[in-house]
Write an enzyme that holds these catalytic residues in place. Structure first.
Site, PDB file in Angstrom:
ATOM      1  N   HIS A 233     -75.326 -52.665 -99.896  1.00 25.76           N
ATOM      2  CA  HIS A 233     -76.042 -53.965-101.083  1.00 25.76           C
ATOM      3  C   HIS A 233     -75.582 -54.664-100.423  1.00 25.76           C
ATOM      4  CE1 HIS A 233     -78.391 -55.036-103.723  1.00 25.76           C
ATOM      5  NE2 HIS A 233     -77.081 -54.693-105.366  1.00 25.76           N
TER       6      HIS A 233
ATOM      7  N   HIS B  12     -83.379 -48.473 -95.923  1.00 22.40           N
ATOM      8  CA  HIS B  12     -83.630 -49.211 -97.711  1.00 22.40           C
ATOM      9  C   HIS B  12     -83.991 -47.680 -98.136  1.00 22.40           C
ATOM     10  CE1 HIS B  12     -85.010 -51.077-100.760  1.00 22.40           C
ATOM     11  NE2 HIS B  12     -84.427 -52.421-100.227  1.00 22.40           N
TER      12      HIS B  12
ATOM     13  N   ASP C  43     -81.949 -57.895 -95.682  1.00 20.34           N
ATOM     14  CA  ASP C  43     -80.479 -58.807 -94.961  1.00 20.34           C
ATOM     15  C   ASP C  43     -80.951 -59.410 -93.403  1.00 20.34           C
ATOM     16  OD1 ASP C  43     -78.847 -58.483 -97.612  1.00 20.34           O
ATOM     17  OD2 ASP C  43     -79.377 -56.625 -97.190  1.00 20.34           O
TER      18      ASP C  43
END
Ligand SMILES: CC(C)(COP(=O)(O)OP(=O)(O)OC[C@H]1O[C@@H](n2cnc3c(N)ncnc32)[C@H](O)[C@@H]1OP(=O)(O)O)[C@@H](O)C(=O)NCCC(=O)NCCS
Length: 378
Positions: free
Chosen positions: A223, A263, A314
């Protein structure tokens, strides 16, 4: 209601709540807060306005926005006991763990600690949003043996965070870059940490407990922790003079996942990555640190082509934050500095129409009934 449906592992594809906060279309790469496209918000909004949008469900009028900013800035206060706590924490502690512990402790000094009304939870949302940014900045200075910087209530949320972190007012470019990053990270529907926050809130626990659960959940490398893992790879490539593509091929050959890619929901480009890629490139060029973007771009091109995987939020936030002069172990805490706006919005929404969240497990252990064998006969 029957409890016999076995959902896919990891609850993939399961719709577990009704929410009016965040819209995602994973096939088209659409993300919108309260129906407003993330691209428009990134181009035109500010973190404060986005926060208002998430909490109140509409864009503010000018007077409402000014009042919102004033209230948020006024909450830039930390009890002396929290600062003492930060000073006592071992210097090797990771900022994300410090944040989790400090946010839990904030509850003791909250004037509405034991009140769980909608009004109190809105007040707590302001306080937590202001205080989380302060804690991240203050702990970084404390661990480096530097003096803490008093907040400047005239600065924006992003500007004040950078000011308290670095001890000098940020450049307009740096302030706006962080502001955009905060907008992009503010909410993302039922991601793991938001789900954790809603599960905690749904027990009628309290806001601080819900946000503490969320921080612990955000930390993991699958995450929010992925942005730190991305930069660790870029540093390895740089240190060893390695070819970025060869390095990644080596990781994939060992069946390792490459952080910053893939994802659960998006099957196309993560719309947040589009902005972070641009910021990483522009900030890299303007600061003379273009190499991080260059490595990242080569990795992305290879993984796009070879694995058909896209960069997520990210991947380029790592090089963007580094170019802003932010230490790698602050990347995930900065995710929390932003995401607290979404967590609190979801907690308030959950409590507005609450039901305990309590799924079932499909039992696959020893068949019932087994005998209890006394210890001397086992
Ligand atoms: C985000 C993530 C956890 C989603 O996981 P998920 O929906 O459970 O998807 P899976 O892990 O089952 O991946 C599906 C397939 O893609 C592959 N894959 C997914 N992400 C990958 C990555 N980052 N690197 C390499 N392969 C990846 C998996 O190995 C799997 O392949 P297989 O079917 O041949 O076994 C996953 O993509 C990941 O671990 N990414 C890296 C961590 C990261 O960036 N997290 C931040 C998310 S915003």
């Amino acid at each position: 209601m029957s409890t016999s449906i076995l959902t896919p592992k990891g609850l993939e594809g399961v719709v577990a709540a009704v929410s009016g906060i965040c819209f995602i279309d994973g096939d088209r790469g659409v993300l919108a807060y309260r129906g407003i496209d993330i691209h428009e918000l990134a181009d035109k909004s500010t973190f404060e306005e986005t926060c208002y949008l998430l909490w109140f469900g509409k864009l503010p009028l000018r007077a409402e926005l000014n009042e919102f900013k004033r209230t948020l800035a006024e909450e830039r206060k930390l009890d002396a006991s929290i600062i003492n706590l930060l000073r006592q924490i071992p210097r090797h502690a990771l900022p994300m763990d410090v944040l989790r512990t400090a946010v839990s402790a904030l509850a003791f000094y909250d004037p509405e600690e034991k009140v769980n009304t909608p009004e109190a939870n809105l007040h707590k949302s302001y306080r937590l949003t202001a205080q989380i940014a302060m804690i991240v900045a203050a702990y970084d200075r404390i661990r480096k043996g530097k003096n803490m910087v008093e907040p400047d209530r005239n600065l924006s949320h992003a500007g004040n965070f950078l000011y308290m972190l670095n001890g000098e007012p940020p450049s307009p470019t740096a302030e706006r870059a962080l502001d955009i990053a905060l907008i992009l990270h503010a909410d993302h529907e039922l991601n793991a940490s938001t789900f954790a926050a809603r599960v905690t809130a749904a027990t009628q626990s309290d806001m601080h407990s819900a946000i503490t659960s969320a921080i612990g959940t955000l930390k993991g490398p699958l995450h929010g922790g992925a942005n730190e893992a991305v930069f660790a790879i870029l540093v390895q490539i740089d240190k060893n003079g390695a070819d970025p593509v060869e390095y990644i091929k080596g990781m994939l050959a060992q069946k390792k996942k490459v952080p910053g890619f893939g994802h659960r929901v998006y099957h196309t480009e993560d719309p947040r990555a589009t902005h972070l890629r641009r910021m990483s490139k522009e900030l890299g060029q303007s600061s003379g640190q273009g190499k991080w973007f260059e490595y990242s771009r080569k990795i992305e091109e290879y993984i796009n082509a070879d694995k058909k995987l896209n960069a997520n939020v990210d991947f380029y936030s790592a090089s963007t934050y580094h170019t802003l002069g932010i230490d790698v172990d602050l990347f995930t805490p900065i995710f929390a500095v932003s995401r607290v706006s979404g967590w609190t919005a979801h907690v308030m929404e959950q409590l507005s129409d609450n039901r305990l969240i309590r799924p079932r497990a499909a039992y696959q252990g020893p068949a019932y009934p087994q005998k209890y064998v006394p210890i001397e006969k086992r």
